[in-house]
Structure formats: C-alpha cells, structure tokens
Motif scaffolding. Sequence first.
Motif, PDB file in Angstrom:
ATOM      1  N   LYS A   1     -71.055  -5.467  29.030  1.00  0.00           N
ATOM      2  CA  LYS A   1     -71.371  -4.802  27.832  1.00  0.00           C
ATOM      3  C   LYS A   1     -72.156  -5.666  26.809  1.00  0.00           C
ATOM      4  CE  LYS A   1     -68.586  -1.885  25.629  1.00  0.00           C
ATOM      5  NZ  LYS A   1     -67.463  -1.117  24.814  1.00  0.00           N
ATOM      6  N   ALA A   2     -71.935  -6.872  27.096  1.00  0.00           N
ATOM      7  CA  ALA A   2     -72.905  -7.716  26.100  1.00  0.00           C
ATOM      8  C   ALA A   2     -74.222  -7.910  26.941  1.00  0.00           C
ATOM      9  CB  ALA A   2     -72.267  -9.292  26.378  1.00  0.00           C
TER      10      ALA A   2
ATOM     11  N   LYS B   1     -61.515  -7.296  32.960  1.00  0.00           N
ATOM     12  CA  LYS B   1     -61.977  -7.184  31.336  1.00  0.00           C
ATOM     13  C   LYS B   1     -63.136  -8.410  31.063  1.00  0.00           C
ATOM     14  CE  LYS B   1     -58.446  -9.923  29.400  1.00  0.00           C
ATOM     15  NZ  LYS B   1     -57.495 -10.000  28.325  1.00  0.00           N
ATOM     16  N   GLN B   2     -63.184  -9.346  31.670  1.00  0.00           N
ATOM     17  CA  GLN B   2     -64.261 -10.237  31.461  1.00  0.00           C
ATOM     18  C   GLN B   2     -65.450  -9.857  31.903  1.00  0.00           C
ATOM     19  OE1 GLN B   2     -62.856 -13.950  32.739  1.00  0.00           O
ATOM     20  NE2 GLN B   2     -62.079 -14.341  30.569  1.00  0.00           N
TER      21      GLN B   2
ATOM     22  N   GLY C   1     -66.642  -7.207  29.925  1.00  0.00           N
ATOM     23  CA  GLY C   1     -67.187  -7.623  28.643  1.00  0.00           C
ATOM     24  C   GLY C   1     -68.745  -8.324  28.820  1.00  0.00           C
TER      25      GLY C   1
ATOM     26  N   SER D   1     -64.374   1.901  28.518  1.00  0.00           N
ATOM     27  CA  SER D   1     -65.720   1.663  28.019  1.00  0.00           C
ATOM     28  C   SER D   1     -65.833   1.589  26.327  1.00  0.00           C
ATOM     29  CB  SER D   1     -66.471   3.130  28.352  1.00  0.00           C
ATOM     30  OG  SER D   1     -66.038   4.013  27.493  1.00  0.00           O
TER      31      SER D   1
ATOM     32  N   CYS E   1     -63.235  -8.435  24.983  1.00  0.00           N
ATOM     33  CA  CYS E   1     -62.751  -8.610  26.628  1.00  0.00           C
ATOM     34  C   CYS E   1     -63.407  -9.837  27.324  1.00  0.00           C
ATOM     35  CB  CYS E   1     -64.158  -7.673  27.263  1.00  0.00           C
ATOM     36  SG  CYS E   1     -63.619  -5.964  26.965  1.00  0.00           S
ATOM     37  N   LEU E   2     -64.328 -10.789  26.567  1.00  0.00           N
ATOM     38  CA  LEU E   2     -64.675 -11.965  27.107  1.00  0.00           C
ATOM     39  C   LEU E   2     -63.585 -13.128  26.839  1.00  0.00           C
ATOM     40  CD1 LEU E   2     -68.362 -11.850  26.146  1.00  0.00           C
ATOM     41  CD2 LEU E   2     -67.333 -12.017  28.447  1.00  0.00           C
TER      42      LEU E   2
ATOM     43  N   ASP F   1     -64.099  -3.539  22.881  1.00  0.00           N
ATOM     44  CA  ASP F   1     -65.226  -4.401  22.141  1.00  0.00           C
ATOM     45  C   ASP F   1     -65.544  -5.701  23.163  1.00  0.00           C
ATOM     46  OD1 ASP F   1     -66.495  -5.861  20.111  1.00  0.00           O
ATOM     47  OD2 ASP F   1     -64.876  -7.043  19.480  1.00  0.00           O
ATOM     48  N   PRO F   2     -66.767  -5.984  23.264  1.00  0.00           N
ATOM     49  CA  PRO F   2     -67.052  -7.031  24.416  1.00  0.00           C
ATOM     50  C   PRO F   2     -66.779  -8.491  24.007  1.00  0.00           C
ATOM     51  CG  PRO F   2     -69.229  -6.042  23.269  1.00  0.00           C
ATOM     52  CD  PRO F   2     -67.935  -5.051  22.880  1.00  0.00           C
TER      53      PRO F   2
END
Length: 197
Positions: free
Chosen positions: A90-91, A83-84, A87, A186, A193-194, A189-190
């Motif tokens: 996506k970021a 997930k990171q 993130g 997909s 995720c971070l 939310d980024p």
Amino acid sequence: MEGGVEALGVRVDDPYAVEPVQDRLREILGPRWSVLSWKDHNRAWVELIARERMMMYFALSFIVLVSAFCIMAVIFTITIMKKQEIGVMKALGATPFQIVRVFTFQGSIVGLMGSLLGVGLGLLVVRFRDPIYALLKGVGFDIFPAEFHGIDGLPAHVNAQEVVIVGVGAFLLCLIAALIPAFLTSRRDPARCLRNY
C-alpha cells in the motif's frame, strides 16, 4: 375378473419422467380408468428416498458452509501474518483492488483445488461403492440394510448436472469466503500495517 383383462401395462422410455405420460393417458382414457405408475405403487418407498435425498443435500450444504468458513479463517490468518507486506504494497501505491485480487486469487486456488478433489473423490467412491460397502459390512457396519430397503446392495445414479452444480457452488462459496477477508485487508491503514503490533 372372470378371465377378462385386469390391467394394461405401458412401458416408457424414461421411467423417471412418467408423469407426462400418465397425464396424457388420463386425458385419453377418461375417469373410468385408473392410471397408476410405478411411483404410485411404491409411493412410500419413493417418498422415503426423496426424504433421504433432501437430508443428504441438507448435510452437504452444512459441510460446504463449514469448509467455506475454514477457508475464510485461513485467509484471515494469512492476512494477519502478511500485514507488513500489505503495508509495503500500500505504501508503494498498490490499490485496494490489487490487494483484494491477491488474496482472492489465493482463495480461489484453494476453492478450485478443493472442488476438483471433492468431486473426483466423490465419483471415485461411487465407482467403487460395492467393495467399500462390502468392507463396511464385513466389519459389522451395514449402512444400507436389506431388511429396511428391500435391496441388497448400494444403488447409485450419477447425475452430471448435479455434480457440476455442487462443484461450481462449492467453488463460488470458497471465492466469497476469500473475498470477505481480502476486502477487509484492503481497507487497512498502511502505517498501522508496517508497525509490529
């Protein structure tokens, strides 16, 4: 019949496609003649084989569905573990389609390898069915008793079209199973995720 002709036999090229020949003979000979095929003479046995075949397809469908759910669970686990990384992607501007493509590609590789391995092992078992059957019979596990079927051995006929349909169907199910978690991933939310939770 007092020395007269009792029956006439007709040999066909394809014994599994005997119905069209049977219908044609009925038209030519009329209602006074009885046209019976080998399937009519062995109706109970043919119906038994058809039921066994239907049950086999039913069982194989469940096996493929369970495999697809297992692949879906694996892809879900991978998306949670990554997930990171998702993130960060996506970021940095990765589109949802690109993220879906990454995880779908991973699932499609698993599905392709599983389908090829399954079809290959299945054809290998069919090829060496007699030694496997003899081994099972030797340990007291007779899966095809001669008293029940009237045949001593394990007959097999490989239909290439069915093999392709099963292999492609298994691959498509695995692809769909990978697509669902990839699509859900997909949409994350980024920022969430971070974070580490």
